[in-house]
Design a protein around this motif. Structure first.
Motif, PDB file in Angstrom:
ATOM      1  N   ARG A 176      17.698 -12.643   0.592  1.00  0.00           N
ATOM      2  CA  ARG A 176      18.974 -13.011   1.224  1.00  0.00           C
ATOM      3  C   ARG A 176      18.729 -13.749   2.539  1.00  0.00           C
ATOM      4  N   ALA A 177      17.707 -13.359   3.259  1.00  0.00           N
ATOM      5  CA  ALA A 177      17.369 -14.047   4.509  1.00  0.00           C
ATOM      6  C   ALA A 177      16.994 -15.507   4.227  1.00  0.00           C
ATOM      7  N   LEU A 178      16.229 -15.712   3.133  1.00  0.00           N
ATOM      8  CA  LEU A 178      15.851 -17.084   2.746  1.00  0.00           C
ATOM      9  C   LEU A 178      17.095 -17.916   2.409  1.00  0.00           C
ATOM     10  N   LEU A 179      18.032 -17.285   1.695  1.00  0.00           N
ATOM     11  CA  LEU A 179      19.238 -18.008   1.270  1.00  0.00           C
ATOM     12  C   LEU A 179      20.004 -18.558   2.471  1.00  0.00           C
ATOM     13  N   ASP A 180      19.966 -17.807   3.586  1.00  0.00           N
ATOM     14  CA  ASP A 180      20.632 -18.289   4.815  1.00  0.00           C
ATOM     15  C   ASP A 180      19.989 -19.578   5.308  1.00  0.00           C
ATOM     16  N   GLU A 181      18.743 -19.779   4.927  1.00  0.00           N
ATOM     17  CA  GLU A 181      18.019 -20.986   5.370  1.00  0.00           C
ATOM     18  C   GLU A 181      18.056 -22.077   4.288  1.00  0.00           C
ATOM     19  N   GLY A 182      18.826 -21.838   3.232  1.00  0.00           N
ATOM     20  CA  GLY A 182      18.925 -22.839   2.165  1.00  0.00           C
ATOM     21  C   GLY A 182      17.767 -22.794   1.188  1.00  0.00           C
ATOM     22  N   VAL A 183      17.003 -21.712   1.235  1.00  0.00           N
ATOM     23  CA  VAL A 183      15.844 -21.574   0.342  1.00  0.00           C
ATOM     24  C   VAL A 183      16.132 -20.432  -0.637  1.00  0.00           C
ATOM     25  N   SER A 184      15.819 -20.653  -1.912  1.00  0.00           N
ATOM     26  CA  SER A 184      16.097 -19.600  -2.886  1.00  0.00           C
ATOM     27  C   SER A 184      14.859 -19.233  -3.687  1.00  0.00           C
ATOM     28  N   VAL A 185      14.904 -18.053  -4.298  1.00  0.00           N
ATOM     29  CA  VAL A 185      13.821 -17.625  -5.181  1.00  0.00           C
ATOM     30  C   VAL A 185      14.019 -18.351  -6.512  1.00  0.00           C
ATOM     31  N   ARG A 186      13.107 -19.225  -6.860  1.00  0.00           N
ATOM     32  CA  ARG A 186      13.241 -19.998  -8.093  1.00  0.00           C
ATOM     33  C   ARG A 186      12.827 -19.175  -9.299  1.00  0.00           C
ATOM     34  N   CYS A 187      11.728 -18.421  -9.137  1.00  0.00           N
ATOM     35  CA  CYS A 187      11.347 -17.489 -10.197  1.00  0.00           C
ATOM     36  C   CYS A 187      10.301 -16.520  -9.675  1.00  0.00           C
ATOM     37  N   ILE A 188      10.120 -15.472 -10.468  1.00  0.00           N
ATOM     38  CA  ILE A 188       9.139 -14.440 -10.118  1.00  0.00           C
ATOM     39  C   ILE A 188       8.110 -14.436 -11.241  1.00  0.00           C
TER      40      ILE A 188
END
Lengths: 469, 469
Positions: A433-445
């Protein structure tokens, strides 16, 4: 070298993309908001993509069907999660045959609900399972910020829907589609070295218990999701009453999967391989694999070029003769580059004197003389090499974009300008969620070696994080 | 012989048609009025049809494109004749993305208007001509009396649109599509011996200066229009400003053509070839050309059948193994007949003892023993014979339906129960209107030998008249 007809991608990547679409005559906007006209060259690429994907889908045992475009509104409202996801994107028919409709009809945003309804009718006993269906069709999802091929109000895609007798069989099939259809096609035909893995709970498809995704890295180092396959557990079967009598004669809900890929893949092809001179198309999906170019008005050149085209065509090479000598050679050469045709063979009087033609690989850019009496036999092998070299180059680019991160802050930093890789245990949902605030998302695991995890909670998994289209 | 699972076509043809659709699992109704769900077996036939037609279209030099589903209402209103024809059939989107639209969007009844708009942009000089485009897509025309495959609110089709520099080139191309694409496909692949010719002014497509049609005769002796191609003169180009600068640098309107065929062809296939046992599919478009049937639980039979399937598959035969021995042989045999699979090869212990299998041609019905070690090699030739025998049988049926008429009254009589043929000079437009009052229409106008006339006013032409779907 002549000035490139497209904007420098390092200066303005979105404008470069628009230029390539227009100048290579791939597609243009349609009359209604967010719609797209796919021109002959763009559509020929899509046809090649479609054929390659369709062959793999059939090999995986699924059969094609066709469900109607128009769906009663009540169908869409049947699955709560469905409504939430699609309602703001729907296009609704309220008038037909000159009359106001008693019940409005929705243009399919997917055919999921109709698949559900009919699969429920077609499945009675365990003998009817697995039921594996696929559909190629257009769907409409209203787009406020359309971008040709990447996000359009109407797009072309395939959606697969399958029903299985137990969870293990459904899981194995979603994995099979992910690996044998999408991953195989994307790497071998599109030459895009995708990251594969599971989606996090945050990114997962609504209603799915597991989503597998293929994520390509574009030349601007942003990620593009190219295909997904979902395990839907028994959620979907419960919403649509898809039940069967098992071998012990007791009634069970089926376990279902769904999976899809779209014309967005054409956008991925452009952005993963294009360069400052335009498009570059991998031979496996190239409508024209080789252009034989008559350099200038010369009887001998025209005759030899014609023979060469016949010889290549006979060897199964998709070849095109360019004898438009009334247009300057430079302009034509630039145009073949722009269109990304993998191989150009120039036939001109100077080289012919030495028994040669000039061979130019679009991926490398350099040119070299080649004996005219050996070139036709050599082309299939050169195209194969070119195909694997394009994959190797894209793989180097992708790997060069990855930074291993030891903290959430490092992952955010890496993801903002490229791709970050961080242990999933370290990131977790809070970090995500912290990454999402920066416009970065988890693409895959995925596993550390890049392979597909068996389970969500497997130890040692890493998250691939990036900005995404 | 087991009772047939379908109604006797001689007793109730429409019900027989519905039975075949349902029992052979070809298609069923969709949730919205007049829409259709095409099931795997029906869709596989359509895919074969599409592939055969598409190959011929490409050979004729046309390229595929894709235009948007949704068209602003103002586009449709642009061509007066267009509005008149389609307005009562339109489905209109008034709400999208959660909001009322400022201008309603129409779901394409054809893409004609958008083709026109974009062709006008793409054509500048005579060098851009001919421009030959084709589209495979779904279209919607609201149907009050839908009938699966024959008349549905949504159907799948291809529509070609081309622009030419002069009338002769446009005329030659419309004729080429009519003969090399449609007539060739319908006779050679679908095995339907269509009547070909020009449409009368009464029956001609609105806006066309000439329409060529292919008319099949169904088993109830009614005619089914299977494909049309139109010369549009300069009418369409004027409505859409499709102009080009000719070699003398003067601006001209282009000469255009359009042509189409649809999923209706699947209906034609069913009704032209089906019999009291169900469907009969010609090998060229059969998804399954041969079924290898294990008669009953027997290790040796299963092994030999498996080998046979492999050997046939290697020879390029589309073959399916039926080893579902838990279902009675009779039921399975009936089902393969119902599905119209051209060839059935039964493998059972009794015949194996003599080194034989049993071969059954769906078109003839009879069965005969065949040496198992020679059958795989023989099948491709047998399928070819079967294909041409089906065409010959349909031709005999068609020709047997024709009555030569010397007066309008005789033509009406013949057309009411079959096909009438009458000199066009004798019938004329007045006679044609008299026939229409009796439910009989002029299907096409052709030469006495059945070939395509060069001109409307050629002497010695005959009119083919019948009731029509």
């Amino acid at each position: 070298m002549a000035k490139s007809p497209v904007t420098d991608p390092n200066e303005d990547f979105p404008r470069w993309y628009q230029d390539v679409l227009a100048k290579a005559e791939l597609a243009e906007g349609g009359p209604a908001r967010g719609t797209m006209v796919i021109r002959p060259y763009g559509y020929a690429i899509w046809e090649r993509i479609q054929a390659e994907v369709d062959t793999r889908i059939k090999r995986a045992g699924a059969e094609n069907v066709y469900f109607p475009l128009l769906i009663p509104e009540s169908y869409i409202n049947r699955e709560a999660e469905h409504v939430e996801g699609f309602s703001p994107e729907l296009a609704v028919v309220t008038v037909a045959g000159g009359k106001e409709l008693a019940e409005p009809l929705v243009i399919r945003p997917t055919s999921e609900t109709v698949f559900g309804e009919h699969m429920a009718r077609w499945i009675n006993s365990y003998r009817d399972l697995p039921l594996r269906l696929n559909q190629w069709a257009n769907v409409v999802r209203w787009e406020l910020r359309p971008r040709l091929f990447l996000r359009t109000s109407e797009f072309l895609w395939q959606e697969g829907h399958t029903a299985h007798a137990d969870r293990a069989d459904a899981a194995a099939y979603a994995r099979r589609i992910h690996l044998d259809v999408y991953h195989d096609f994307l790497t071998k035909a599109l030459a895009i070295p995708v990251f594969i893995g599971r989606k996090s709970a945050v990114e997962r498809f609504a209603g799915a218990i597991n989503t597998f995704a293929c994520e390509g890295i574009m030349r601007d180092r942003k990620a593009l999701q190219l295909a997904t396959s979902h395990e839907l557990g028994q959620n979907f079967a419960r919403a649509f009453d898809i039940t069967f009598t098992d071998q012990a004669d007791s009634e069970q809900h089926a376990w279902t999967t769904s999976w899809g890929a779209s014309t967005r893949m054409v956008g991925g092809l452009i952005m993963a391989h294009g360069d400052a001179r335009g498009l570059r198309v991998p031979p496996a999906v190239a409508p024209i694999q080789a252009a034989v170019v008559v350099v200038r008005e010369d009887e001998e050149s025209i005759a030899r070029a014609g023979e060469l085209v016949a010889a290549l065509s006979e060897r199964g090479v998709r070849v095109k003769l360019d004898a438009a000598v009334h247009v300057g050679f430079g302009r034509r050469a630039t145009d073949w580059e722009l269109k990304g045709v993998p191989l150009r063979i120039d036939v001109g009087p100077r080289e012919l004197k030495d028994g040669n033609v000039t061979l130019m690989r679009r991926d490398e850019g350099g040119s070299r003389p080649f004996a005219i009496d050996q070139v036709a036999a050599a082309v299939p092998r050169i195209l194969e090499e070119l195909q694997s070299d394009m994959l190797a180059e894209a793989t180097r680019f992708r790997d060069g974009s990855v930074v291993d991160a030891g903290t959430v802050a490092e992952a955010a930093e890496a993801g903002k300008s490229g791709v970050g890789r961080i242990p999933w245990a370290l990131l977790g949902t809070d970090g995500e969620r912290a990454l999402l605030d920066e416009g970065v998302s988890v693409r895959c695991i995925q596993r550390e070696d890049g392979s597909l995890p068996e389970a969500e909670d497997e130890p040692g998994l890493v998250a691939i994080v990036a900005r995404a289209y």
